[in-house]
Enzyme design. Sequence first.
Site, short mmCIF file in Angstrom:
data_model
loop_
_atom_site.label_atom_id
_atom_site.label_comp_id
_atom_site.label_asym_id
_atom_site.label_seq_id
_atom_site.Cartn_x
_atom_site.Cartn_y
_atom_site.Cartn_z
N ASP A 98 0.85 -1.18 0.00
CA ASP A 98 0.00 0.00 0.00
C ASP A 98 0.89 1.24 0.00
O ASP A 98 1.83 1.32 0.79
CB ASP A 98 -0.88 -0.01 1.26
CG ASP A 98 -2.30 0.43 0.99
OD1 ASP A 98 -2.46 1.54 0.45
OD2 ASP A 98 -3.24 -0.31 1.31
N ASP A 199 -3.23 4.65 -2.26
CA ASP A 199 -4.32 5.20 -1.46
C ASP A 199 -4.77 6.57 -2.00
O ASP A 199 -3.93 7.44 -2.27
CB ASP A 199 -3.78 5.37 -0.03
CG ASP A 199 -4.87 5.64 0.98
OD1 ASP A 199 -5.69 4.75 1.21
OD2 ASP A 199 -4.88 6.75 1.56
N GLU A 254 -6.53 3.89 -5.86
CA GLU A 254 -7.85 4.12 -5.27
C GLU A 254 -8.28 5.53 -5.69
O GLU A 254 -7.58 6.50 -5.40
CB GLU A 254 -7.78 4.03 -3.75
CG GLU A 254 -9.15 4.14 -3.11
CD GLU A 254 -9.10 4.47 -1.62
OE1 GLU A 254 -10.04 4.10 -0.92
OE2 GLU A 254 -8.13 5.12 -1.17
N HIS A 327 -11.48 -3.29 3.24
CA HIS A 327 -11.40 -2.89 4.66
C HIS A 327 -12.17 -1.60 4.96
O HIS A 327 -12.24 -1.19 6.11
CB HIS A 327 -9.93 -2.73 5.05
CG HIS A 327 -9.28 -1.60 4.32
ND1 HIS A 327 -9.06 -1.64 2.95
CD2 HIS A 327 -8.82 -0.39 4.73
CE1 HIS A 327 -8.51 -0.49 2.57
NE2 HIS A 327 -8.35 0.28 3.63
N ASP A 328 -12.67 -0.93 3.93
CA ASP A 328 -13.44 0.30 4.14
C ASP A 328 -14.94 0.09 3.93
O ASP A 328 -15.71 1.05 4.00
CB ASP A 328 -13.00 1.39 3.15
CG ASP A 328 -11.58 1.85 3.39
OD1 ASP A 328 -11.12 1.80 4.55
OD2 ASP A 328 -10.92 2.26 2.41
C1 NOJ Z 1 -8.46 4.98 1.96
C2 NOJ Z 1 -8.11 3.83 2.84
O1 NOJ Z 1 -8.50 2.65 2.22
C3 NOJ Z 1 -8.79 4.07 4.16
O2 NOJ Z 1 -8.75 2.96 5.01
C4 NOJ Z 1 -8.14 5.28 4.79
O3 NOJ Z 1 -8.84 5.63 5.96
C5 NOJ Z 1 -8.15 6.49 3.85
N1 NOJ Z 1 -7.85 6.15 2.48
C6 NOJ Z 1 -7.14 7.50 4.29
O4 NOJ Z 1 -5.85 6.98 4.08
#
Ligand code: NOJ
Length: 558
Positions: A98, A199, A254, A327-328
Amino acid sequence: MANKWWKESVVYQIYPRSFMDSNGDGIGDIPGIIARLDYLKLLGVDVIWLCPVYESPNDDNGYDISNYQSIMKEFGTIGDWERLLAEIHSRGMKLIMDLVVNHSSDEHAWFAESRKSKDNPYRDYYIWRPGKSGREPNDWGSFFSGSAWQYDEGTDEYFLHLFSKKQPDLNWDNPKLRREVYEMMTWWLDKGIDGFRMDVINLISKAPQMPSVGDGKGYHFGGEHFMNGPRVHEYLQEMNREVLSKYDVMTVGETIGVTPEEAALYVGEDRHELNMVFHFELMDVDSGPRGKWDVKPWELRDIKRIIAKWQTGLEGKGWNSLYLNNHDQPRMLSRFGDDTIYHKESAKMLATLLHTLQGTPYIYQGEELGMTNVKFASIDDYRDIETLNMYNEYVAAGQDVDAVMNAIYVKGRDNGRTPMQWDGTAHAGFTTGTPWIAVNPNYAHINAEQAVSDPDSIFHYYRQLIAIRRAHNVTGYASFRLLMEEDERIFAYVRTRGEEQLLVVLNFFGEPALFQLQEDIAFGRHELLICNYEVSGNPDIRTIALRPYEARVYKLQR
Ligand code: NOJ
């Protein structure tokens, strides 16, 4: 489109904090991951994406990095990490890391310097502005509630943080910062990693004027001024030229709020930026006008429309990434399937969808077991900063506590962060200590030990899907055509590449449904590649009476 290893791979995402604890401190770690690599090899995945394992004060579970070139002490040492990489490679798998460079931790040495004085050499590594009339420089809200600006007394200015106040945004307009990032990436690539997941990478370029966006009251989403900002493509092309182009690696960015047209600018094969992006359109399908916590039921027609739009929108231009949770996000089975009566059938149906589309599928840890959302009784059992900040803000504003808890049950990020369920022993075999977040109580029957020993399990169905993808190149590369577009219960499509064709038929609900092939598809013979129920004989597939959540994939021979 050109053949590439990452187009023919299946990726498995590990959230290290919740994967496997080897030393009883209740926190997953790198030796724990190493101990479970044979399980991942048995599943058949090609690439492991490791969420951040870098040094971090863990305000946002590692997405707040205080040193990009060292390992978080709870997770192990750089020696453990090197052993992990070697063990992954020796099993013929790959590792992507990551890359979190929209922001760092406020405990990073750069930020400690930056906040010291206005003329510190690191001042411009971050985004500082004076206040306006005793308030923040603008009215942008943070993704994690409240203002996106934090006042810093030392120099009487505010710094920008689109996420928590312990995650100050880095200033990509500063060439020195960019150079540092490229050197750090090169350091990891020279250690032999196989790529990066980046990210919120489409947020790195902010519009310099940074105007307010609201009506003078409260904080507002300023995305139009930092999503796909003015210089983002210039920076990614520079990163590609300086770093990525020198290695045979994969990248997935992302990207919040991108359309297929915008995505094509990041992943276009002639653009030299990224290989794929994660878009959010599908993840927003059950959000109301007030955003993520404003939960509304999804409709199959929207899911079909969004998937079809991305499948055809990028065709011939760039590569898709395929995911239904991470995970989000809440667990896909609880969100789009049925985590009670048709647990197994609906998990397999959703997996069939993911693994028969154009693009690279991503499996999130525990998805292959049919892990589900969780309902903790008290807010004290939750750990996620986004959830906790939202709860405090909404409850302080007078919202009904039960309604807020219900939104957390449906959408909260901790749904996907409860420990991996390895077996039926205490804490699901994740730890011998006290886990940092409680396990989902359903581990007694949903766990890896059970799944591996049951030939009819969701786990073994994933293995079959992965094997099919490997045997039939058509699965990844072929073009996509939606059938029965307006049907409210069935998701069906055809994938075509040259003489090869696949027909995928999915019943998205817990009642029987009738599939009728009306379109003109010429085929001679058909072969059933996979189904989540027993199928007897070789029926006429122009009409199929589908059972609840039934999924079938046929290979059609012209
Ligand atoms: C996306 C990540 O997947 C998430 O878990 C994180 O809180 C935010 N970006 C900030 O880094």
